[in-house]
Design an enzyme around this catalytic site. Sequence first.
Site, PDB file in Angstrom:
ATOM      1  N   LYS A 199     -13.487  -5.044   9.537  1.00 53.28           N
ATOM      2  CA  LYS A 199     -14.132  -4.075   8.632  1.00 53.28           C
ATOM      3  C   LYS A 199     -15.607  -3.894   8.964  1.00 53.28           C
ATOM      4  O   LYS A 199     -16.114  -2.773   8.956  1.00 53.28           O
ATOM      5  CB  LYS A 199     -13.941  -4.530   7.188  1.00 53.28           C
ATOM      6  CG  LYS A 199     -12.484  -4.418   6.742  1.00 53.28           C
ATOM      7  CD  LYS A 199     -12.243  -5.138   5.430  1.00 53.28           C
ATOM      8  CE  LYS A 199     -10.806  -4.995   4.960  1.00 53.28           C
ATOM      9  NZ  LYS A 199     -10.488  -5.889   3.833  1.00 53.28           N
ATOM     10  N   VAL A 213       0.840  -1.209   0.000  1.00 50.81           N
ATOM     11  CA  VAL A 213       0.000   0.000   0.000  1.00 50.81           C
ATOM     12  C   VAL A 213       0.875   1.260   0.000  1.00 50.81           C
ATOM     13  O   VAL A 213       0.624   2.203  -0.759  1.00 50.81           O
ATOM     14  CB  VAL A 213      -0.975   0.002   1.202  1.00 50.81           C
ATOM     15  CG1 VAL A 213      -1.850   1.258   1.167  1.00 50.81           C
ATOM     16  CG2 VAL A 213      -1.844  -1.244   1.186  1.00 50.81           C
ATOM     17  N   ILE A 223     -12.987   1.303  -2.606  1.00 52.73           N
ATOM     18  CA  ILE A 223     -14.391   1.756  -2.692  1.00 52.73           C
ATOM     19  C   ILE A 223     -14.604   2.920  -1.730  1.00 52.73           C
ATOM     20  O   ILE A 223     -14.347   2.781  -0.538  1.00 52.73           O
ATOM     21  CB  ILE A 223     -15.381   0.640  -2.282  1.00 52.73           C
ATOM     22  CG1 ILE A 223     -15.091  -0.658  -3.017  1.00 52.73           C
ATOM     23  CG2 ILE A 223     -16.810   1.088  -2.499  1.00 52.73           C
ATOM     24  CD1 ILE A 223     -15.936  -1.830  -2.517  1.00 52.73           C
ATOM     25  N   GLU A 231     -10.694   5.833   5.192  1.00 54.33           N
ATOM     26  CA  GLU A 231     -11.523   5.327   4.082  1.00 54.33           C
ATOM     27  C   GLU A 231     -10.971   4.005   3.528  1.00 54.33           C
ATOM     28  O   GLU A 231     -11.735   3.085   3.213  1.00 54.33           O
ATOM     29  CB  GLU A 231     -11.555   6.382   2.967  1.00 54.33           C
ATOM     30  CG  GLU A 231     -12.440   6.055   1.795  1.00 54.33           C
ATOM     31  CD  GLU A 231     -13.895   5.935   2.186  1.00 54.33           C
ATOM     32  OE1 GLU A 231     -14.508   6.955   2.503  1.00 54.33           O
ATOM     33  OE2 GLU A 231     -14.436   4.810   2.177  1.00 54.33           O
ATOM     34  N   LYS A 235      -6.939  -1.427   9.029  1.00 56.88           N
ATOM     35  CA  LYS A 235      -8.227  -1.737   9.697  1.00 56.88           C
ATOM     36  C   LYS A 235      -8.043  -2.309  11.092  1.00 56.88           C
ATOM     37  O   LYS A 235      -8.887  -2.117  11.967  1.00 56.88           O
ATOM     38  CB  LYS A 235      -9.093  -2.677   8.847  1.00 56.88           C
ATOM     39  CG  LYS A 235      -8.389  -3.894   8.247  1.00 56.88           C
ATOM     40  CD  LYS A 235      -7.827  -3.596   6.896  1.00 56.88           C
ATOM     41  CE  LYS A 235      -6.676  -4.530   6.617  1.00 56.88           C
ATOM     42  NZ  LYS A 235      -6.602  -5.029   5.289  1.00 56.88           N
ATOM     43  N   GLU A 294      -3.219 -10.385   3.547  1.00 55.44           N
ATOM     44  CA  GLU A 294      -2.489  -9.819   4.684  1.00 55.44           C
ATOM     45  C   GLU A 294      -1.146 -10.536   4.827  1.00 55.44           C
ATOM     46  O   GLU A 294      -0.961 -11.631   4.298  1.00 55.44           O
ATOM     47  CB  GLU A 294      -3.293 -10.036   5.972  1.00 55.44           C
ATOM     48  CG  GLU A 294      -4.642  -9.349   5.985  1.00 55.44           C
ATOM     49  CD  GLU A 294      -4.526  -7.853   5.814  1.00 55.44           C
ATOM     50  OE1 GLU A 294      -3.887  -7.187   6.626  1.00 55.44           O
ATOM     51  OE2 GLU A 294      -5.075  -7.334   4.818  1.00 55.44           O
ATOM     52  N   VAL A 296     -11.696   0.041   4.834  1.00 57.67           N
ATOM     53  CA  VAL A 296     -12.851  -0.814   4.512  1.00 57.67           C
ATOM     54  C   VAL A 296     -13.094  -0.778   3.003  1.00 57.67           C
ATOM     55  O   VAL A 296     -13.256   0.295   2.415  1.00 57.67           O
ATOM     56  CB  VAL A 296     -14.130  -0.320   5.229  1.00 57.67           C
ATOM     57  CG1 VAL A 296     -15.326  -1.192   4.846  1.00 57.67           C
ATOM     58  CG2 VAL A 296     -13.936  -0.314   6.733  1.00 57.67           C
ATOM     59  N   GLY A 346     -11.115  -1.490   0.442  1.00 62.00           N
ATOM     60  CA  GLY A 346     -10.021  -1.096  -0.457  1.00 62.00           C
ATOM     61  C   GLY A 346     -10.301   0.239  -1.126  1.00 62.00           C
ATOM     62  O   GLY A 346     -10.410   1.267  -0.463  1.00 62.00           O
TER      63      GLY A 346
END
Length: 398
Positions: free
Chosen positions: A200, A12, A131, A124, A100, A185, A127, A129
């Site tokens: 989530k 990420v 969206i 944001e 998360k 993960e 939860v 990814g």
Amino acid sequence: MTNVAILGFGVVGGGVADLLTGNAREVSALCADDINIKYILDLRDFPDSPFADRVVHNFDIIAADPDVSVVIEVMGGSHPAYEFTVTALKAGKHVITSNKEVVANYGDEFLRLARENGVSYRFEAAVGGGIPVIAPLISFILHNKISEIRGILNGTTNYILTKMFSFGVSFDKALARAQEKGYAEKNPDADILGIDACRKIAILAAIATGKLVSVDAVYTEGITQVRSEDVLAAERAGYCIKLVGRCVICDGDEPFIMVAPHFVSKSEPLASVNGVYNAVEVIGKPLGNVMFYGKGAGAGATASAVVGDLMQTLRLGEGIAPVFKKCDKCRDFSELVSAHYLVLDNSQKEEIASVFGNVQIIPAEAELAFITERMSEAELSAALESLGVEPVSHIRIL
Ligand code: HSE
């Protein structure tokens, strides 16, 4: 110029750095400011990376630098993410995260610290990814009477279920592929045992109710018990099997919160969510049903949500921040009512009508598969107890 620090240069973190540089023109136009990645915190060095000169190993450098106004925590895990977040918020820095685990465990405290220090804490990307679901929920949906939030919240398990049951790939191969693609993960048990989806749905429930329920109180099942026979039975009965997180809100009561595989009727929108895609369906009055859909994991999608939070932060400051109150329990799961897919030993055939009443038998080889009428978890347990059996398989119907 806004200086940011990225904590964690994994899938990420790398995605965020790439997006901030690759789409710098779009981002700075929307933020009305240029964004400079001043530091990247990681234990490792990245000598071949274009960001090699920004890598530091000591968080104190970031905390003490007054020029860094935003900290992007994408390292995952509870510690030291918790300590770094607390320090950054207390130092008056905005914090954005995709983590998360830390939100589900400490989100109440972080939101309070953000309020007290006049900065924002946004999550944001934690939860669904890529969206956008949390900001729209807060800004456009929460004034409705929400009765349920439910969704496919883990990209890895949805990818595995799709690969296994639509393309005949083995569990191990499908998981390895999800890991290669950066969906899973670090410890994929969190995905396949339902723990990631549990975090989530706990976060979504907190957004909807203000109560951040401890993840230990959430009934959680993963996908490891789903058999190919169950998938075949689902197919025969007009369903598919999805790992679904649910938060059912009953007026004035604690919500039911759970994660488990579910039979989802093929006529339901969630049934068509495949591969790494996630979806969150919100049901409320007078709105009706709204569904958010998109890629639930992976560098690019998750980075998109992180950078969306950065733009919100720079344009809106604290914005409409939620308030979470920690809560140790959700509503007693035994009261939750649904229909159930059960598989019993063939020898129980004569008894099921007297115990379960009307059932829908699903033709199966060498076992007794059927769907019950709607009944509570407590009624189901009592019925199974009276038969004196453990089901071979049990999956709830959404
Ligand atoms: N492991 C997570 C998933 C990553 O597969 O959904 C995104 O939260």
